[in-house]
Design a protein around this motif. Structure first.
Motif, PDB file in Angstrom:
ATOM      1  N   ARG A 150       0.826  -1.213   0.000  1.00 28.06           N
ATOM      2  CA  ARG A 150       0.000   0.000   0.000  1.00 28.06           C
ATOM      3  C   ARG A 150       0.862   1.267   0.000  1.00 28.06           C
ATOM      4  N   LEU A 151       1.912   1.268   0.817  1.00 27.16           N
ATOM      5  CA  LEU A 151       2.789   2.440   0.861  1.00 27.16           C
ATOM      6  C   LEU A 151       3.566   2.606  -0.449  1.00 27.16           C
ATOM      7  N   THR A 152       3.900   1.505  -1.082  1.00 30.42           N
ATOM      8  CA  THR A 152       4.557   1.577  -2.388  1.00 30.42           C
ATOM      9  C   THR A 152       3.635   2.240  -3.401  1.00 30.42           C
ATOM     10  N   ARG A 153       2.356   1.899  -3.355  1.00 27.57           N
ATOM     11  CA  ARG A 153       1.387   2.544  -4.275  1.00 27.57           C
ATOM     12  C   ARG A 153       1.253   4.038  -3.955  1.00 27.57           C
ATOM     13  N   VAL A 154       1.288   4.393  -2.673  1.00 24.11           N
ATOM     14  CA  VAL A 154       1.211   5.817  -2.298  1.00 24.11           C
ATOM     15  C   VAL A 154       2.391   6.573  -2.918  1.00 24.11           C
ATOM     16  N   VAL A 155       3.583   6.048  -2.748  1.00 27.29           N
ATOM     17  CA  VAL A 155       4.767   6.725  -3.258  1.00 27.29           C
ATOM     18  C   VAL A 155       4.764   6.741  -4.788  1.00 27.29           C
ATOM     19  N   ALA A 156       4.279   5.687  -5.411  1.00 27.47           N
ATOM     20  CA  ALA A 156       4.262   5.586  -6.879  1.00 27.47           C
ATOM     21  C   ALA A 156       3.143   6.415  -7.510  1.00 27.47           C
ATOM     22  N   ASN A 157       2.247   6.963  -6.700  1.00 30.97           N
ATOM     23  CA  ASN A 157       1.045   7.657  -7.188  1.00 30.97           C
ATOM     24  C   ASN A 157       1.341   8.980  -7.874  1.00 30.97           C
ATOM     25  N   PHE A 158       2.576   9.365  -7.977  1.00 30.71           N
ATOM     26  CA  PHE A 158       2.911  10.681  -8.519  1.00 30.71           C
ATOM     27  C   PHE A 158       3.399  10.616  -9.938  1.00 30.71           C
TER      28      PHE A 158
END
Length: 128
Positions: free
Chosen positions: A120-128
């Motif tokens: 989930r945190l990887t998706r947050v960081v990749a969301n940009f």
């Protein structure tokens, strides 16, 4: 072993903070704490520091599961996500990688949960 997930992103510092909070919410996290390191350094030791914020993110359901699996895991909660502006103007978003930080505990239930949180945190960081 790398203990964080990170990425350099485009935008203004304040805009990136807002986008990170939205991305965390989309992954089921709320922000429990928001530490403005720049302001704290100025107030406490009269030091000018670059823009740097620490967001303490928590997914209540996953936190409950972790606390049930290991009562001392609260020492590692919430999951910190930082937004910092480097001297060259680049803005970086970084989050703790709970998979690496919880390896030493030796609790298979936590290892599985840490993997879910890391995804989930990887998706947050990749969301940009």
């Amino acid at each position: 072993m790398k203990f964080y997930i990170n990425r350099t992103v485009e935008g203004t510092f304040d805009n990136i903070i807002e986008r990170v909070i939205v991305a965390l919410k989309a992954e089921g996290f709320g922000v429990l704490t928001d530490i403005d390191v720049r302001q704290t350094m100025k107030t406490k030791i009269n030091l000018d520091f670059r823009p740097y914020r620490i967001l303490g993110a928590c997914n209540p359901s996953l936190a409950h599961q972790a606390l049930t699996a290991e009562d001392k895991i609260g020492t590692m909660l919430p999951c910190n996500v930082i937004v910092q502006q480097h001297e060259n103007g680049e803005i970086e978003v970084a989050a703790i990688d709970p998979s690496s930080s919880m390896q030493g505990i030796g609790n298979s239930a936590l290892t599985e949960l840490a993997g879910l949180v890391a995804e989930r945190l990887t998706r947050v960081v990749a969301n940009f």
